[in-house]
Design an enzyme around this catalytic site. Structure first.
Site, PDB file in Angstrom:
ATOM      1  CB  SER A 266      -5.462 -11.985  -0.687  1.00 57.18           C
ATOM      2  OG  SER A 266      -4.218 -11.172  -0.554  1.00 57.18           O
ATOM      3  CE  LYS A 313       2.603  -9.890   6.389  1.00 57.06           C
ATOM      4  NZ  LYS A 313       2.881  -8.534   5.746  1.00 57.06           N
ATOM      5  CG  ASP A 350       5.219  -8.568   2.867  1.00 55.86           C
ATOM      6  OD1 ASP A 350       4.217  -8.786   2.032  1.00 55.86           O
ATOM      7  OD2 ASP A 350       4.879  -9.042   3.924  1.00 55.86           O
ATOM      8  N   GLY A 387       6.099  -7.957  11.165  1.00 54.88           N
ATOM      9  CA  GLY A 387       6.749  -8.530   9.897  1.00 54.88           C
ATOM     10  C   GLY A 387       6.886  -7.758   8.803  1.00 54.88           C
ATOM     11  CB  ALA A 472       1.997  -1.528   4.496  1.00 48.82           C
ATOM     12  CD  GLN A 502       1.470  -9.684  -0.940  1.00 44.23           C
ATOM     13  OE1 GLN A 502       1.791 -10.519  -0.590  1.00 44.23           O
ATOM     14  NE2 GLN A 502       0.032  -9.391  -1.102  1.00 44.23           N
ATOM     15  CD  GLN A 506       1.407 -13.716  -1.018  1.00 45.47           C
ATOM     16  OE1 GLN A 506       0.256 -13.547  -1.300  1.00 45.47           O
ATOM     17  NE2 GLN A 506       1.859 -13.639   0.295  1.00 45.47           N
TER      18      GLN A 506
END
Length: 525
Positions: A266, A313, A350, A387, A472, A502, A506
């Site tokens: 990220s 989460k 997500d 989550g 994931a 996702q 964000q």
């Protein structure tokens, strides 16, 4: 005290840019000189010559070569004893002589430990050249003292007559770093040059954010494996990933909250996105143990938004003042925004990211009805009840899939199954679960994530019942689960697809701007 109480107005104090120092840690003088040249090529502002790392170091032979002019970078000379985390094991006097010689040869900075600072200054007898700055340092490898203790330590170092104060501590939790930020801001207001850093993974943000709070310099290693302190980033990452040259008092701070968090891509994606739109912001990894404590400590409006990953989460739902209805229905938040009034608002990107990635993966390889989701009517098995599992289960049900929850702990699987109206299984039961062909499998656990790349949540034999498999996990891009599923003939969808989608959501929440450009997506191709 929270960080909200220590961020000064941007224009309150004029200040110099935080310097980037690269430690030279080679065992031979010639190699150390090469490291200094490499540091200059990277764009460093100065190099730290770690004399205690040199094998067979002979000051009068080696220092003239290391400090010969013209030099590619200013030099910070350190000869760290073992009792302060270095490698020198001899008496003080030979070490003092070497440091004094370095000063005479034109070193711009010399570091001496607080414990012997008075003794060293007495040894110099007033012979310190005017163009050499004396750094008096204290290293705590156990913890970060209280704000009061740090203030007392600061006063002790200042009392020695230091030109620059250096305090390095160790974080036992990420909130410890806030106390170092307080000290930096205090010194900034008093115009006291200070290097204030917090070691290990939980202290990582101190190394990136010190320019925001007025630190004199930060350290970045020449490359991975050449660190001079725990969890020191590379100089290249500080410059190219975190854009440290652009960080200042007005810089907004975003980041990913998780545990673990070091694997996350990220920061690469969001920092490049911020740079591409000219936003004065930085995105950092926050290794967090206690989410509520973290959010209350870093409560300044400058800490403007967070991505939330494993295992926080679900806790994020409880920590937010407001939660988007979809995120509340899912029971998990992966995006937190701090509004100007300080309130925290939670969202979930997500479910859209994952479900759209799986749908597109199916459409690209299987014939589908153009107006109906390819998930409609399909048996959709979700591994994991955290989550991400909740988000996938919610999204799949919304698309008309028949959802089954499998989890290592049956009670957790049952709880989520009851929420979405589907059956629950243990992972052991899932091994023999194949009521029909053409099922879809979605792993939302961390099983198979780096460094545990040989792990998989389901055997290859069991994968033969699935037509589509999604994981994931995106580090590595091809997990063992996906590799074995592909060998069984399934359509596979990488977690990287979910991650990018996702993150696009964000980014919109963080900035109010449209999603990431194609250029950013190509970062991970």
């Amino acid at each position: 005290m929270s960080v909200s109480a220590v961020v000064p107005p941007a224009a309150a104090v004029a200040r110099a840019r935080t310097l980037l120092c690269v430690p030279a840690t080679a065992r031979a003088p010639r190699e150390m000189a090469a490291e200094v040249a490499a540091a200059a090529a990277l764009g460093a502002d100065l190099a730290e010559l770690r004399l205690d790392r040199l094998a067979g170091f002979a000051p009068r032979r080696d220092l003239p070569a290391l400090l010969a002019k013209p030099r590619t970078l200013p030099a910070l000379v350190t000869y760290r004893p073992k009792w302060e985390g270095g490698e020198y094991e001899g008496d003080d006097e030979p070490r003092f002589e070497a440091l004094q010689l370095a000063m005479e040869l034109g070193a711009e900075y010399v570091d001496i430990e607080l414990k012997v600072a008075d003794k060293f200054i007495k040894f110099m007898s007033g012979k310190k050249p005017e163009n050499c700055k004396l750094i008096v340092s204290s290293h705590n490898y156990d913890n970060t003292p209280s704000a009061e203790e740090l203030a007392s330590l600061l006063a002790q170092i200042q009392a020695t007559g230091a030109d620059i104060v250096k305090i390095a501590t160790t974080a036992t939790e990420i909130v410890d770093v806030s106390r170092m930020f307080q000290i930096l801001v205090h010194c900034q207001e008093k115009q006291v040059p200070i290097i204030g850093l917090v070691m290990n993974d939980r202290g990582f943000i101190s190394r990136v954010l010190c320019p925001k709070f007025g630190g004199y310099l930060t350290f970045g290693s020449l490359e991975k494996g050449k660190e001079s302190a725990p969890s020191q980033p590379t100089a290249a990452d500080l410059i190219n990933v975190y854009n440290i040259r652009q960080i200042g008092p007005d810089t907004k701070v975003f980041g990913i909250i998780g545990n673990p968090v070091g694997h996350s891509k990220s920061p690469i994606l969001h920092n490049e996105a911020f740079r591409s739109v000219g936003l004065n912001a930085v995105y950092v990894p926050f290794l967090v143990d206690d989410l509520a404590k973290f959010l209350s400590t870093y409560s300044s409006p400058d800490f403007a938004g967070f991505s939330c990953t494993i295992p926080h989460k679900e806790a994020a739902v409880r920590c937010c003042d407001e939660v988007d209805p979809i995120a509340r229905d899912i029971g998990a938040v992966n995006t937190i925004i701090r509004k100007p009034d300080g309130k925290l608002v939670g969202y979930n990107t997500d479910y859209v990211g994952a479900i759209s990635a799986i749908e597109d993966g199916i459409r690209a390889t299987q014939q589908t009805h153009s107006t109906v989701s390819p998930l409609a009517g399909r048996l959709f098995v979700v591994i994991g009840a955290g989550g991400a599992g909740k988000a996938l289960a919610y999204g799949a049900k919304e698309k008309g899939a028949r959802v089954v929850i499998a989890n290592r702990t049956f009670a957790r699987a049952q709880e989520l199954g009851n929420l979405i109206g589907g059956p629950a299984l243990t992972l052991t039961e899932l091994e023999n679960y194949h009521p029909e062909e053409g099922m879809i499998l979605a792993n939302t656990t961390a099983i198979g994530m780096h460094p545990n790349v040989n792990e998989t949540p389901l055997s290859k034999q069991a994968l033969k019942s699935y037509a589509v498999v999604f994981d994931a996990v995106y580090t590595p891009k091809e997990t063992r689960l996906l590799r074995e599923a592909a060998e069984c003939g399934a359509t596979v969808v990488s977690g990287l697809e979910m991650f990018i989608r996702q993150a696009m959501g964000q980014f919109e929440h963080f900035t109010g701007m449209p999603g990431l450009s194609g250029k950013l997506l190509r970062l991970f191709e």
